[in-house]
Design an enzyme around this catalytic site. Structure first.
Site, PDB file in Angstrom:
ATOM      1  N   CYS A 278      -0.991 -23.684 -10.241  1.00 30.14           N
ATOM      2  CA  CYS A 278      -1.932 -24.776 -10.482  1.00 30.14           C
ATOM      3  C   CYS A 278      -2.448 -25.341  -9.162  1.00 30.14           C
ATOM      4  O   CYS A 278      -1.654 -25.771  -8.316  1.00 30.14           O
ATOM      5  CB  CYS A 278      -1.255 -25.884 -11.288  1.00 30.14           C
ATOM      6  SG  CYS A 278      -2.305 -27.337 -11.551  1.00 30.14           S
TER       7      CYS A 278
ATOM      8  N   HIS B  56       6.688 -20.680 -14.943  1.00 23.33           N
ATOM      9  CA  HIS B  56       6.381 -20.234 -13.585  1.00 23.33           C
ATOM     10  C   HIS B  56       7.679 -19.822 -12.917  1.00 23.33           C
ATOM     11  O   HIS B  56       8.769 -20.255 -13.302  1.00 23.33           O
ATOM     12  CB  HIS B  56       5.677 -21.348 -12.806  1.00 23.33           C
ATOM     13  CG  HIS B  56       4.261 -21.547 -13.214  1.00 23.33           C
ATOM     14  ND1 HIS B  56       3.200 -21.237 -12.399  1.00 23.33           N
ATOM     15  CD2 HIS B  56       3.718 -21.998 -14.377  1.00 23.33           C
ATOM     16  CE1 HIS B  56       2.053 -21.501 -13.033  1.00 23.33           C
ATOM     17  NE2 HIS B  56       2.353 -21.967 -14.224  1.00 23.33           N
TER      18      HIS B  56
ATOM     19  N   HIS C  76       5.305 -21.698 -21.468  1.00 28.94           N
ATOM     20  CA  HIS C  76       4.519 -21.267 -20.317  1.00 28.94           C
ATOM     21  C   HIS C  76       5.350 -21.520 -19.068  1.00 28.94           C
ATOM     22  O   HIS C  76       5.563 -22.668 -18.674  1.00 28.94           O
ATOM     23  CB  HIS C  76       3.199 -22.048 -20.261  1.00 28.94           C
ATOM     24  CG  HIS C  76       2.354 -21.722 -19.062  1.00 28.94           C
ATOM     25  ND1 HIS C  76       1.357 -20.779 -19.115  1.00 28.94           N
ATOM     26  CD2 HIS C  76       2.353 -22.209 -17.805  1.00 28.94           C
ATOM     27  CE1 HIS C  76       0.772 -20.699 -17.916  1.00 28.94           C
ATOM     28  NE2 HIS C  76       1.368 -21.569 -17.107  1.00 28.94           N
TER      29      HIS C  76
ATOM     30  N   ASN D 135       2.922 -17.488 -11.905  1.00 25.83           N
ATOM     31  CA  ASN D 135       3.446 -17.457 -13.264  1.00 25.83           C
ATOM     32  C   ASN D 135       4.588 -16.446 -13.350  1.00 25.83           C
ATOM     33  O   ASN D 135       4.761 -15.593 -12.477  1.00 25.83           O
ATOM     34  CB  ASN D 135       2.346 -17.021 -14.239  1.00 25.83           C
ATOM     35  CG  ASN D 135       1.265 -18.062 -14.398  1.00 25.83           C
ATOM     36  OD1 ASN D 135       1.342 -18.918 -15.257  1.00 25.83           O
ATOM     37  ND2 ASN D 135       0.242 -17.985 -13.569  1.00 25.83           N
TER      38      ASN D 135
ATOM     39  N   ARG E 213      -6.948 -16.665 -16.344  1.00 27.05           N
ATOM     40  CA  ARG E 213      -7.124 -18.108 -16.199  1.00 27.05           C
ATOM     41  C   ARG E 213      -6.116 -18.647 -15.200  1.00 27.05           C
ATOM     42  O   ARG E 213      -6.409 -18.792 -14.019  1.00 27.05           O
ATOM     43  CB  ARG E 213      -7.009 -18.806 -17.567  1.00 27.05           C
ATOM     44  CG  ARG E 213      -7.674 -20.208 -17.612  1.00 27.05           C
ATOM     45  CD  ARG E 213      -6.855 -21.314 -17.003  1.00 27.05           C
ATOM     46  NE  ARG E 213      -5.596 -21.531 -17.682  1.00 27.05           N
ATOM     47  CZ  ARG E 213      -4.728 -22.462 -17.326  1.00 27.05           C
ATOM     48  NH1 ARG E 213      -4.965 -23.267 -16.296  1.00 27.05           N
ATOM     49  NH2 ARG E 213      -3.577 -22.596 -17.972  1.00 27.05           N
ATOM     50  N   ASP E 214      -4.913 -18.859 -15.643  1.00 31.39           N
ATOM     51  CA  ASP E 214      -3.914 -19.431 -14.745  1.00 31.39           C
ATOM     52  C   ASP E 214      -3.627 -18.501 -13.565  1.00 31.39           C
ATOM     53  O   ASP E 214      -3.339 -18.953 -12.462  1.00 31.39           O
ATOM     54  CB  ASP E 214      -2.631 -19.720 -15.521  1.00 31.39           C
ATOM     55  CG  ASP E 214      -1.769 -20.779 -14.860  1.00 31.39           C
ATOM     56  OD1 ASP E 214      -2.241 -21.423 -13.909  1.00 31.39           O
ATOM     57  OD2 ASP E 214      -0.622 -20.965 -15.302  1.00 31.39           O
TER      58      ASP E 214
END
Length: 308
Positions: free
Chosen positions: A240, A209, A207, A249, A15-16
């Protein structure tokens, strides 16, 4: 407080990780990655998003991926949602773990989701109800918990106010996202501690980065402060598309090498690095994992080295 080896790593590559690549991986390839990671022992995965495919093309086949997985596999998988309708559609397809996301800052929420933070909070009770009716769990996921690309630093009290808002009740977890990778360990420690002490008891997810090189340090700080789950992606892939300045990430390999959960062994790492290298070659993306780089070193006496 959660011990480092007792924490749960969630890999968010599908996903990310894929959001900024602009490439749609075939469903069959995504299934291979899901099953490969689960077989290695990765406890949880984020596998896709209900975002509009015209806005985030790499997520276009999320529903097909969900359909290709078994109910048992989906029990370990999370899907990004932003509206009650997203929850409804995903639940009908078999999803049981929903990550209801919006931004702590209005400017980013409008850029990312197209509505104000207040509107997202107001819709959350319906999202919670639908998730629970499906027999699932839902997370309160707060992007830009530390800084916003448009408004700058985010007041921690704003994050705490959302977490304490009765309309966010029913969430099993709260995800604190350093969307831009601009936080530093003391900030992470302070916010995780405040959430643990001053908001309803939920599992805490961090979460991170690695934009400013603090990904692993911030992850370790979050765990030491009481986080129960942390996110990473293979080779540090990701970012993002609606947050200028965001990059990859925190690397899954780097987090695992730092935390050493019981299931993670030198042979597991070697297999994981090969999986990562193959994927990133397909995507034509750089490998940002320092651990992956280390496994290909000349230090033969070190058990974690596994040259190709």
């Amino acid at each position: 407080m959660t011990g480092l080896t007792e924490s749960v790593l969630r890999d968010v590559t599908l996903r990310d990780g894929l959001q900024l690549t602009g490439k749609v991986l075939p469903v069959e390839r995504k299934v291979e990655i899901v099953r490969g990671l689960l077989a290695l022992g990765v406890p949880a995965l984020e596998i896709g998003s209900m975002a509009r495919p015209d806005l985030v093309p790499p997520m276009a086949n999320t529903m097909e991926l969900i359909a290709a997985l078994t109910a048992e596999e989906l029990q370990r998988c999370w899907v990004w949602v932003a509206t009650p309708r997203h929850v409804e559609k995903a639940a009908a397809a078999g999803v049981r773990n929903f990550q209801y996301c919006f931004s702590a800052s209005d400017a980013h929420n409008k850029a990312n989701i197209g509505r104000s933070t207040e509107d997202s909070v107001a819709a959350m009770p319906d999202a919670v109800r639908l998730a629970h009716e499906a027999g699932g769990e839902i997370q309160l996921c707060l992007a830009t918990s530390f800084t916003c690309p448009f408004d700058g630093p985010v007041d921690p009290e704003r994050v705490l106010a959302i977490a304490n808002d009765p309309r966010t009740d029913g969430a099993a977890d709260i995800v604190l996202a350093d969307t831009l990778g601009q936080a530093h360990p003391a900030q992470v420690t302070a916010l995780v501690t405040a959430v643990a002490q001053r908001t309803p008891r939920r599992r805490i997810v961090f979460h991170g980065h690695d934009t400013w090189g603090m990904g692993v340090a911030n992850t370790l700080a979050a765990l030491a402060a009481g986080a129960d789950m942390v996110d990473g992606s293979l080779g540090g892939l990701g970012g993002c598309p609606f947050a200028p300045g965001a990059s990859g990430n925190t690397s899954t390999e780097d987090i695992l090498f730092a935390t050493r959960p019981p299931w993670f062994t030198p042979s597991t790492l070697a297999t994981l690095v090969t999986l990562t290298e193959t994927l990133l070659t397909e995507l034509r993306e750089p490998n940002r994992s320092r651990t992956a780089e280390g496994t290909r070193s000349e230090a033969d006496a070190f058990e974690w080295v596994a040259r190709a």
